[in-house]
Design a protein around this motif. Sequence first.
Motif, PDB file in Angstrom:
ATOM      1  N   LEU A   1       8.270   7.354 -10.404  1.00  0.00           N
ATOM      2  CA  LEU A   1       8.603   8.032  -9.149  1.00  0.00           C
ATOM      3  C   LEU A   1       7.828   9.345  -8.987  1.00  0.00           C
ATOM      4  N   ASP A   2       7.637  10.094 -10.061  1.00  0.00           N
ATOM      5  CA  ASP A   2       6.908  11.360  -9.954  1.00  0.00           C
ATOM      6  C   ASP A   2       5.463  11.169  -9.497  1.00  0.00           C
ATOM      7  N   ASP A   3       4.850  10.021  -9.845  1.00  0.00           N
ATOM      8  CA  ASP A   3       3.467   9.745  -9.425  1.00  0.00           C
ATOM      9  C   ASP A   3       3.345   9.611  -7.913  1.00  0.00           C
ATOM     10  N   VAL A   4       4.430   9.279  -7.244  1.00  0.00           N
ATOM     11  CA  VAL A   4       4.391   9.084  -5.783  1.00  0.00           C
ATOM     12  C   VAL A   4       3.943  10.368  -5.089  1.00  0.00           C
ATOM     13  N   ALA A   5       4.301  11.515  -5.655  1.00  0.00           N
ATOM     14  CA  ALA A   5       3.919  12.803  -5.049  1.00  0.00           C
ATOM     15  C   ALA A   5       2.399  12.957  -4.962  1.00  0.00           C
ATOM     16  N   LEU A   6       1.669  12.266  -5.825  1.00  0.00           N
ATOM     17  CA  LEU A   6       0.206  12.360  -5.858  1.00  0.00           C
ATOM     18  C   LEU A   6      -0.482  11.312  -4.976  1.00  0.00           C
ATOM     19  N   TRP A   7       0.307  10.410  -4.403  1.00  0.00           N
ATOM     20  CA  TRP A   7      -0.241   9.317  -3.598  1.00  0.00           C
ATOM     21  C   TRP A   7      -0.925   9.859  -2.356  1.00  0.00           C
ATOM     22  N   LYS A   8      -2.079   9.308  -2.072  1.00  0.00           N
ATOM     23  CA  LYS A   8      -2.822   9.665  -0.859  1.00  0.00           C
ATOM     24  C   LYS A   8      -2.610   8.545   0.162  1.00  0.00           C
ATOM     25  N   ASN A   9      -1.762   8.805   1.122  1.00  0.00           N
ATOM     26  CA  ASN A   9      -1.471   7.821   2.164  1.00  0.00           C
ATOM     27  C   ASN A   9      -2.727   7.597   3.000  1.00  0.00           C
ATOM     28  N   PRO A  10      -3.258   6.361   3.034  1.00  0.00           N
ATOM     29  CA  PRO A  10      -4.472   6.111   3.812  1.00  0.00           C
ATOM     30  C   PRO A  10      -4.294   6.368   5.312  1.00  0.00           C
ATOM     31  N   ARG A  11      -3.079   6.390   5.782  1.00  0.00           N
ATOM     32  CA  ARG A  11      -2.842   6.624   7.222  1.00  0.00           C
ATOM     33  C   ARG A  11      -2.971   8.096   7.614  1.00  0.00           C
ATOM     34  N   LEU A  12      -3.036   8.984   6.623  1.00  0.00           N
ATOM     35  CA  LEU A  12      -3.193  10.406   6.933  1.00  0.00           C
ATOM     36  C   LEU A  12      -4.524  10.680   7.641  1.00  0.00           C
ATOM     37  N   LYS A  13      -5.535   9.829   7.395  1.00  0.00           N
ATOM     38  CA  LYS A  13      -6.841   9.992   8.054  1.00  0.00           C
ATOM     39  C   LYS A  13      -6.725   9.781   9.555  1.00  0.00           C
ATOM     40  N   ASP A  14      -5.865   8.839   9.944  1.00  0.00           N
ATOM     41  CA  ASP A  14      -5.734   8.466  11.358  1.00  0.00           C
ATOM     42  C   ASP A  14      -4.658   9.232  12.098  1.00  0.00           C
ATOM     43  N   SER A  15      -3.658   9.703  11.363  1.00  0.00           N
ATOM     44  CA  SER A  15      -2.528  10.347  12.036  1.00  0.00           C
ATOM     45  C   SER A  15      -2.000  11.526  11.230  1.00  0.00           C
ATOM     46  N   PRO A  16      -1.989  12.688  11.837  1.00  0.00           N
ATOM     47  CA  PRO A  16      -1.428  13.844  11.140  1.00  0.00           C
ATOM     48  C   PRO A  16       0.089  13.725  10.938  1.00  0.00           C
TER      49      PRO A  16
ATOM     50  N   ILE B   1      16.813  -6.880  -7.254  1.00  0.00           N
ATOM     51  CA  ILE B   1      15.477  -6.304  -7.075  1.00  0.00           C
ATOM     52  C   ILE B   1      15.027  -6.582  -5.651  1.00  0.00           C
ATOM     53  N   ASP B   2      14.531  -5.533  -5.016  1.00  0.00           N
ATOM     54  CA  ASP B   2      13.912  -5.660  -3.697  1.00  0.00           C
ATOM     55  C   ASP B   2      12.434  -5.332  -3.902  1.00  0.00           C
ATOM     56  N   ARG B   3      11.576  -6.335  -3.789  1.00  0.00           N
ATOM     57  CA  ARG B   3      10.145  -6.180  -4.065  1.00  0.00           C
ATOM     58  C   ARG B   3       9.425  -5.620  -2.842  1.00  0.00           C
ATOM     59  N   LYS B   4       8.558  -4.653  -3.095  1.00  0.00           N
ATOM     60  CA  LYS B   4       7.705  -4.082  -2.046  1.00  0.00           C
ATOM     61  C   LYS B   4       6.249  -4.268  -2.454  1.00  0.00           C
ATOM     62  N   GLN B   5       5.411  -4.676  -1.512  1.00  0.00           N
ATOM     63  CA  GLN B   5       4.004  -4.961  -1.803  1.00  0.00           C
ATOM     64  C   GLN B   5       3.226  -3.740  -2.273  1.00  0.00           C
ATOM     65  N   ASN B   6       3.600  -2.575  -1.780  1.00  0.00           N
ATOM     66  CA  ASN B   6       2.893  -1.334  -2.134  1.00  0.00           C
ATOM     67  C   ASN B   6       3.666  -0.150  -1.550  1.00  0.00           C
ATOM     68  N   LEU B   7       3.153   1.042  -1.800  1.00  0.00           N
ATOM     69  CA  LEU B   7       3.816   2.237  -1.271  1.00  0.00           C
ATOM     70  C   LEU B   7       3.764   2.295   0.253  1.00  0.00           C
ATOM     71  N   GLN B   8       2.735   1.716   0.837  1.00  0.00           N
ATOM     72  CA  GLN B   8       2.638   1.709   2.297  1.00  0.00           C
ATOM     73  C   GLN B   8       3.821   0.965   2.914  1.00  0.00           C
ATOM     74  N   GLU B   9       4.182  -0.187   2.335  1.00  0.00           N
ATOM     75  CA  GLU B   9       5.331  -0.931   2.846  1.00  0.00           C
ATOM     76  C   GLU B   9       6.621  -0.136   2.653  1.00  0.00           C
ATOM     77  N   LEU B  10       6.784   0.445   1.471  1.00  0.00           N
ATOM     78  CA  LEU B  10       7.988   1.239   1.204  1.00  0.00           C
ATOM     79  C   LEU B  10       8.061   2.436   2.144  1.00  0.00           C
ATOM     80  N   CYS B  11       6.945   3.090   2.351  1.00  0.00           N
ATOM     81  CA  CYS B  11       6.884   4.240   3.259  1.00  0.00           C
ATOM     82  C   CYS B  11       7.303   3.820   4.671  1.00  0.00           C
TER      83      CYS B  11
END
Length: 151
Positions: free
Chosen positions: A95-110, A48-58
């Motif tokens: 995994l399918d839920d990831v498609a609905l994730w709203k990356n908070p960095r989209l506000k700062d960077s297109p 298992i490789d643990r990631k704190q959240n989707l932001q880290e994985l991204c």
Amino acid sequence: MEIQIDTREKKRAIVKILQEFDKQGIRHISSKLYVGDYMSFDNPKLIIDRKQNLQELCSNVCQQHDRFIAEIRKANEIGIKIVFLVEHGKNITCLDDVALWKNPRLKDSPLAVSGERLHKILSTLKVNYNVDFEFCDKRNTGKRIIEVLSL
């Protein structure tokens, strides 16, 4: 069951995980792993490789792509399967839920990666490299590690 925890896991970040291991009578030691963060001595070919959240994985799959893929290939070469356990909370359960994730960095960077794009990347990695992506709430990480490593 006895679980080996990679020495690079920060002590303060895994306090609740260790408490869950102790609560369930799971022995654990800290020692450097070849890849990943957690391994059961009962099945050393599953990590298992643990990631704190989707932001880290991204960040791992996008900004650190070469290093990320190199680690997966390193595991594949010796027959180790990696399960990425992402502590993202109740909104992302598969995994399918990831498609609905709203990356908070989209506000700062297109140029930031959208949830839909990240979903495509992770789905491709799953197929091409035989890795899995599991998701849990941070409160359940210890239990989820035990469950996955018990398979």
